[in-house]
Scaffold this motif. Structure first.
Motif, mmCIF file in Angstrom:
data_model
loop_
_atom_site.group_PDB
_atom_site.id
_atom_site.type_symbol
_atom_site.label_atom_id
_atom_site.label_comp_id
_atom_site.label_asym_id
_atom_site.label_seq_id
_atom_site.Cartn_x
_atom_site.Cartn_y
_atom_site.Cartn_z
ATOM 1 N N GLU A 1 36.410 41.288 45.067
ATOM 2 C CA GLU A 1 37.110 41.129 43.655
ATOM 3 C C GLU A 1 38.836 41.492 43.650
ATOM 4 O OE1 GLU A 1 37.696 38.640 40.590
ATOM 5 O OE2 GLU A 1 35.197 39.489 41.915
ATOM 6 N N ARG A 2 38.995 42.744 44.184
ATOM 7 C CA ARG A 2 40.605 42.945 44.254
ATOM 8 C C ARG A 2 41.567 42.063 45.397
ATOM 9 N NH1 ARG A 2 38.619 48.170 44.545
ATOM 10 N NH2 ARG A 2 39.609 48.721 46.803
ATOM 11 N N ARG B 1 40.283 38.585 45.972
ATOM 12 C CA ARG B 1 40.544 37.342 45.185
ATOM 13 C C ARG B 1 41.740 37.516 44.735
ATOM 14 N NH1 ARG B 1 39.425 35.184 40.911
ATOM 15 N NH2 ARG B 1 39.232 36.810 40.050
ATOM 16 N N GLU B 2 41.654 38.046 43.383
ATOM 17 C CA GLU B 2 42.567 38.818 42.665
ATOM 18 C C GLU B 2 43.496 38.693 42.987
ATOM 19 O OE1 GLU B 2 41.711 42.158 40.693
ATOM 20 O OE2 GLU B 2 39.822 40.894 38.746
ATOM 21 N N GLU C 1 44.622 35.389 44.743
ATOM 22 C CA GLU C 1 45.633 34.244 43.567
ATOM 23 C C GLU C 1 46.250 34.460 42.657
ATOM 24 O OE1 GLU C 1 42.275 32.297 40.123
ATOM 25 O OE2 GLU C 1 42.615 34.474 40.225
ATOM 26 N N LYS C 2 46.980 36.256 42.687
ATOM 27 C CA LYS C 2 48.523 36.389 42.072
ATOM 28 C C LYS C 2 49.451 35.574 42.905
ATOM 29 C CE LYS C 2 47.666 40.182 40.933
ATOM 30 N NZ LYS C 2 48.055 41.570 40.807
ATOM 31 N N THR D 1 43.716 30.135 46.711
ATOM 32 C CA THR D 1 43.096 31.187 46.444
ATOM 33 C C THR D 1 41.903 30.988 48.062
ATOM 34 O OG1 THR D 1 41.234 29.247 45.845
ATOM 35 C CG2 THR D 1 42.832 30.397 44.304
#
Length: 695
Positions: free
Chosen positions: A634-635, A637-638, A641-642, A655
């Motif tokens: 999840e980290r 992916r975030e 995304e940023k 993404t």
């Protein structure tokens, strides 16, 4: 649980090591209560139990100290037990006022002399405290003068015994060191005297045994030659004198004599008949010597001899020695005897030359053996760390030094790095980085020539690495270039506290070592680059597919053996084909590099990141369950995304979809683990992309 177990083990170890001291303090508590004072109670089982306990404790600790050696803790415990026992005897006889009280001073002096370091100081302090406490609490003595005198005597006896014992130990050690140093210096003096080694060309080398053997061989050859002359010519004394390093002095090297009046020397070169032979370098002969003549320097007083001859031993016109002979009968040395003495000087020179050649051959042989062993070791060392370890060990064999280091030169940034250091203050220099400057290290790399030229180091005038880092206490230094295929790759550095430690022979051998070391380091660097090329993706810098699969097999076997979790995160960029079609393949490559960089930044130190193919990446996580792997995914992916990339067609954002699978929850083999992670990845894509899914 682990912390509790460790704490319990520490408590257990402390209890095991301190029970003897605790028991001694418990026995001392009886004395504080006046247990042994006369008239306090009738003798009974209590006294017997106390004495038996003390004897058992003291005997047990003394036996352990005798068998295993007395460390400071056991020495302190023995001292405490002895003091407690002596105080019990003194108290039994009446306490401070009894005739046995001086035994406490003797006990303090005895214990302080045997205890070392802090243990001795601790025993004296305990004796002070125990004596004061027993007198004040156990015997109710309140006279400050008496208490103070007792404390003063205890402190004086303990301190003086401790200091005198330490001083005697230091004296004995110093005497032993001086005797050993004198013996080694005598061997070195003899080697210089016989010219077995060039004077002052070497530092202290590990060749004393070789030199000592050679000196003995020379002395034996000289003794046999002088003995033969002594018997053949019916001499009173036959002696060989040689000039020493000090100016205008001679010393006896070997002699055969019937006299008890031969002096030890050294003697002045210009004295008497011997001095005449030294100055003129010609044979000097005397006959009909009058009684009381004092011109023969190697006798203590007036000579009793009647005829004398001195023959100089010359080597290429230089005086090497003087061969002297004398008789107590008034019979002059004839021409044949004189010729025999002259011919004997050639045997003396031949003895010197033979041993000199032998020493040189043995030294050369040892150096060649060392270089051969080094060559073999370097041929099997495939990493730079292993190569440098072998190089520093070889330098230690070749020459005695107090500091050594290997630096690496990085031409891209014109930087130098101290890769490995050994010896004094090695940790201060290990890993030091500095740019090109005017230091000796940088100049050696630039000029590809060793420095300093004479091997002498002046820290006030010369800089080894940088002006802020100082190599203190060294008087000899040698910085040798490491050059491979005409390119400098670093330096080999040795330094010593002794002056003139690196002579020509040592430098030449170290230069041969540096050549081998440079080639081995270059080869190790090439091997490392080949390994990186074989296991690393050239675009992203991550592991490639082959390396990932190999690592998965190894990590899974380890996880299976130790019952641990192993998780795999499979990552795939969303709509990556559209990125290539819209922004071009160059932008696509930038995206892949950025994804690899994000994964390496986010991962933990033990995780492995690999590019599996195309836009698909994998993260292998040791000792990580499903929940931990999902949090890491999840980290990732975030972070992706940023991330924004600026291209000529505008800002680009991407993404990713991620799938998580864990051993042994979802798979039992490496292949199955990847299949399950891939299934989870496609589940994330089917759910709308830009998300994390597990099996």
């Amino acid at each position: 649980m682990t912390a509790l177990v460790q704490a319990a083990l520490r408590v257990r170890r402390t209890a095991r090591s301190a029970w003897g001291l605790a028991a001694a303090l418990l026995l001392a508590a009886f004395l504080l209560a006046g247990f042994f004072l006369p008239g306090s109670r009738a003798l009974g089982w209590g006294y017997a139990a106390w004495v038996a306990t003390w004897l058992a404790l003291f005997g047990h600790r003394a036996r352990n100290a005798y068998r295993q050696g007395a460390d400071p803790r056991s020495a302190f415990e023995l001292g405490v037990l002895l003091l407690v026992g002596v105080h019990a005897l003194v108290q039994f006889r009446g306490g401070v006022g009894s005739e046995l009280y001086p035994l406490t001073y003797v006990a303090v002096a005895l214990v302080a002399s045997f205890a070392t370091g802090p243990a001795g100081i601790g025993v004296v302090a305990f004796a002070l405290a125990l004596g004061f406490a027993i007198a004040f609490l156990g015997e109710h003595i309140t006279d400050p003068l008496l208490l103070g005198l007792n404390a003063l005597f205890i402190a004086c006896f303990g301190a003086l015994s401790y200091m005198f014992t330490r001083a005697e130990i230091v004296r004995v050690r110093r005497k032993s060191e001086l005797e050993l140093a004198a013996q080694k210096e005598k061997v070195r003096d003899d080697t210089r005297l016989f010219r077995l080694v060039a004077p002052s060309s070497e530092g202290v080398r590990d060749e004393e045994r070789l030199y000592q053997t050679s000196v003995q061989e020379v002395r034996q050859a000289l003794y046999h030659a002088l003995q033969l002359l002594h018997q053949t010519l019916d001499l009173h004394t036959c002696v060989l004198l040689m000039p020493t390093d000090e100016a205008e002095q001679l010393r006896i090297v070997e002699l055969v004599t019937k006299s008890d009046d031969v002096a030890d020397g050294p003697f002045s070169q210009g004295a008497g008949a011997v001095g005449a032979a030294v100055r003129r370098k010609l044979t000097t002969s005397l006959q009909q010597i009058r009684p009381g003549y004092q011109g023969i320097c190697y006798y203590r007083g007036p000579a009793t001899v009647r005829s004398f001859i001195a023959v100089p031993v010359l080597e290429r016109g230089h005086l090497r020695a003087v061969l002297c002979a004398d008789r107590v009968v008034d019979r002059a040395f004839g021409p044949q005897e004189e010729e025999l003495l002259r011919s004997s000087t050639s045997h003396v020179l031949r003895a010197f030359e033979n041993e000199r050649v032998f020493v040189q051959l043995e030294s050369s042989k040892r150096e060649q053996e060392t270089l051969y062993r080094v060559s073999q070791a370097l041929s099997t060392a495939l990493t730079q760390d292993a190569v440098m370890e072998v190089g520093l060990a070889a330098a230690k064999e070749i020459v005695v030094h107090d500091f050594a280091a290997i630096t690496e030169y990085q031409p891209d940034g014109r930087r130098h790095v101290v890769r490995r250091a050994a010896g004094e203050r090695a940790l201060d220099f290990q890993g030091l980085r500095f740019r090109d400057n005017t230091s000796l290290t940088a100049m050696v790399v630039k000029n590809r020539h060793y420095l300093p030229y004479r091997g002498e180091f002046d820290p006030k005038q010369q800089v080894l690495f940088t002006k802020k880092t100082h190599l203190k206490g060294m008087e000899s230094l040698l910085v040798l270039p490491l050059v491979a295929r005409e390119e400098p790759i670093g330096t080999l550095i040795v330094a010593a506290k002794a002056p003139s430690a690196f002579g020509t022979s040592a430098r030449e051998t170290l230069e041969a070592l540096a050549n081998q070391l440079a080639v081995a380091m270059a080869n190790a660097r090439a091997v490392r680059q080949l390994e990186e090329m074989a296991t690393t993706d050239g675009l992203t810098g991550c592991l490639n597919k082959r390396a990932l699969l190999d690592q998965m097999e190894q990590k899974l076997m380890a996880a299976q053996r130790f019952g641990r979790k192993l998780s795999l995160i499979v990552t795939d960029l969303d709509h990556f084909k559209a990125v290539n079609d819209t922004y071009g393949h160059a932008a696509g490559d930038r995206v892949l590099k950025e994804v690899g960089g994000v994964l390496r930044r986010v991962k933990r130190e033990t995780d492995l990141v690999a590019r599996f193919g195309g836009e698909e990446f994998c993260v292998l996580c040791e000792e990580t369950d499903v929940r931990g792997a999902r949090l890491l995914a999840e980290r990732v992916r975030e972070e992706l995304e940023k991330t924004e990339l600026v291209t000529e067609f505008g800002t680009l954002k991407v993404t990713a979809s991620l799938g998580v699978a864990t051993f042994p929850d979802h798979a039992s083999t490496a292949a199955d683990l990847f299949v399950q992670g891939d299934k989870a990845l496609y589940e994330a894509k089917n759910r709308g992309r830009n998300q994390v899914c597990t099996v």
